[in-house]
Design a protein around this motif. Structure first.
Motif, PDB file in Angstrom:
ATOM      1  N   ASN A  58       9.546  17.767   8.332  1.00 36.40           N
ATOM      2  CA  ASN A  58       8.912  18.875   7.597  1.00 36.40           C
ATOM      3  C   ASN A  58       9.957  19.687   6.828  1.00 36.40           C
ATOM      4  O   ASN A  58       9.767  20.001   5.644  1.00 36.40           O
ATOM      5  CB  ASN A  58       8.175  19.763   8.604  1.00 36.40           C
ATOM      6  CG  ASN A  58       7.307  20.819   7.963  1.00 36.40           C
ATOM      7  OD1 ASN A  58       6.589  20.552   7.005  1.00 36.40           O
ATOM      8  ND2 ASN A  58       7.375  22.030   8.486  1.00 36.40           N
ATOM      9  N   GLN A  59      11.079  19.992   7.473  1.00 40.01           N
ATOM     10  CA  GLN A  59      12.146  20.739   6.795  1.00 40.01           C
ATOM     11  C   GLN A  59      12.713  19.932   5.630  1.00 40.01           C
ATOM     12  O   GLN A  59      13.015  20.474   4.568  1.00 40.01           O
ATOM     13  CB  GLN A  59      13.281  21.097   7.765  1.00 40.01           C
ATOM     14  CG  GLN A  59      12.914  22.095   8.847  1.00 40.01           C
ATOM     15  CD  GLN A  59      12.351  23.390   8.323  1.00 40.01           C
ATOM     16  OE1 GLN A  59      11.139  23.543   8.190  1.00 40.01           O
ATOM     17  NE2 GLN A  59      13.209  24.318   7.995  1.00 40.01           N
TER      18      GLN A  59
ATOM     19  N   LYS B  98      10.253  20.002   2.695  1.00 37.83           N
ATOM     20  CA  LYS B  98      10.268  21.320   2.047  1.00 37.83           C
ATOM     21  C   LYS B  98      11.545  21.488   1.221  1.00 37.83           C
ATOM     22  O   LYS B  98      11.515  22.044   0.115  1.00 37.83           O
ATOM     23  CB  LYS B  98      10.139  22.436   3.095  1.00 37.83           C
ATOM     24  CG  LYS B  98       8.741  22.487   3.708  1.00 37.83           C
ATOM     25  CD  LYS B  98       8.502  23.770   4.495  1.00 37.83           C
ATOM     26  CE  LYS B  98       9.274  23.803   5.794  1.00 37.83           C
ATOM     27  NZ  LYS B  98       9.006  25.017   6.589  1.00 37.83           N
TER      28      LYS B  98
ATOM     29  N   SER C 224      -1.255  17.900   3.566  1.00 42.50           N
ATOM     30  CA  SER C 224      -1.058  18.185   4.986  1.00 42.50           C
ATOM     31  C   SER C 224      -0.585  19.618   5.172  1.00 42.50           C
ATOM     32  O   SER C 224       0.109  20.176   4.319  1.00 42.50           O
ATOM     33  CB  SER C 224      -0.032  17.208   5.571  1.00 42.50           C
ATOM     34  OG  SER C 224       1.123  17.166   4.753  1.00 42.50           O
TER      35      SER C 224
ATOM     36  N   ALA D  46       3.997  20.988  10.366  1.00 36.75           N
ATOM     37  CA  ALA D  46       5.021  19.958  10.551  1.00 36.75           C
ATOM     38  C   ALA D  46       4.435  18.642  11.077  1.00 36.75           C
ATOM     39  O   ALA D  46       4.779  17.564  10.609  1.00 36.75           O
ATOM     40  CB  ALA D  46       6.111  20.459  11.497  1.00 36.75           C
TER      41      ALA D  46
ATOM     42  N   VAL E  76       2.566  16.925   8.243  1.00 35.15           N
ATOM     43  CA  VAL E  76       3.487  16.429   7.206  1.00 35.15           C
ATOM     44  C   VAL E  76       4.167  15.146   7.688  1.00 35.15           C
ATOM     45  O   VAL E  76       4.300  14.169   6.947  1.00 35.15           O
ATOM     46  CB  VAL E  76       4.534  17.510   6.843  1.00 35.15           C
ATOM     47  CG1 VAL E  76       5.658  16.938   5.981  1.00 35.15           C
ATOM     48  CG2 VAL E  76       3.864  18.684   6.134  1.00 35.15           C
ATOM     49  N   ASN E  77       4.560  15.151   8.955  1.00 32.90           N
ATOM     50  CA  ASN E  77       5.203  13.978   9.536  1.00 32.90           C
ATOM     51  C   ASN E  77       4.264  12.761   9.515  1.00 32.90           C
ATOM     52  O   ASN E  77       4.685  11.657   9.137  1.00 32.90           O
ATOM     53  CB  ASN E  77       5.608  14.314  10.980  1.00 32.90           C
ATOM     54  CG  ASN E  77       6.472  13.267  11.636  1.00 32.90           C
ATOM     55  OD1 ASN E  77       7.406  12.745  11.031  1.00 32.90           O
ATOM     56  ND2 ASN E  77       6.161  12.941  12.884  1.00 32.90           N
TER      57      ASN E  77
END
Lengths: 108, 108
Positions: free
Chosen positions: A40-41, A44, B33, B36, B39-40
């Motif tokens: 996720n980081q 982003k 999404s 986290a 998103v993953n």
């Protein structure tokens, strides 16, 4: 190989700055993360880097892939995002490939 | 707009199948999404879809961006992955843009 390693605690702005710097120099960057928080980081950071680089006329795209990495003797599956300029999305030849490695494990 | 919505509990293979199906039909897909975990799952699904589609001669890339979405009256920031064939990375014109919406909220 210049792999930008991202953890769940990496600051997105710092990672984005690293991606932007590597992209300006090499027009190719690899961002590696293990686990949902890190992925996720990383994503982003790519979005932020895209904003930084558009001002330099570099419009980036990314291609995700699984890679096996050795962490303390154990094999773990990481997600590697290959970042390239749009339309130029090929890896550099080995000679052109950057040699340094950057790790961003700083906390938010 | 054909947006494939992914949650942290979405099955990656199901999402990947949806991405592959939409890509085969429209050569353009959007995967959204929030959080986290989601998103993953979305990124893992793109990797799987890439494997499915390479057999059809479609080599996909993705471009992430932030989008504000309304969830039960509250604005939340989602991550949207725009998936396109490599080298054809432009959004379709509005007339070409698919109309259906698919939601994959199934659990693993």
């Amino acid at each position: 190989m210049n792999i930008i390693k991202v953890s769940a605690n990496s600051r997105t702005a710092a990672v984005a700055g690293a991606i932007a710097g590597v992209m300006r120099e090499h027009r190719f960057a690899e961002v590696q993360s293990i686990g949902a928080g890190a992925v996720n980081q990383a994503i982003k950071a790519v979005i932020l880097a895209k904003g930084y680089l558009i001002n330099d006329g570099i419009d980036i795209i990314c291609v995700p892939q699984f890679v096996d990495v050795d962490i303390d003797g154990k094999v773990r599956t990481a997600i590697k995002l290959t970042v390239t300029p749009r339309g130029e999305d090929t890896a550099p030849t080995p000679e052109e490939k950057p040699e340094e490695e950057e790790t961003l494990e700083t906390t938010e």
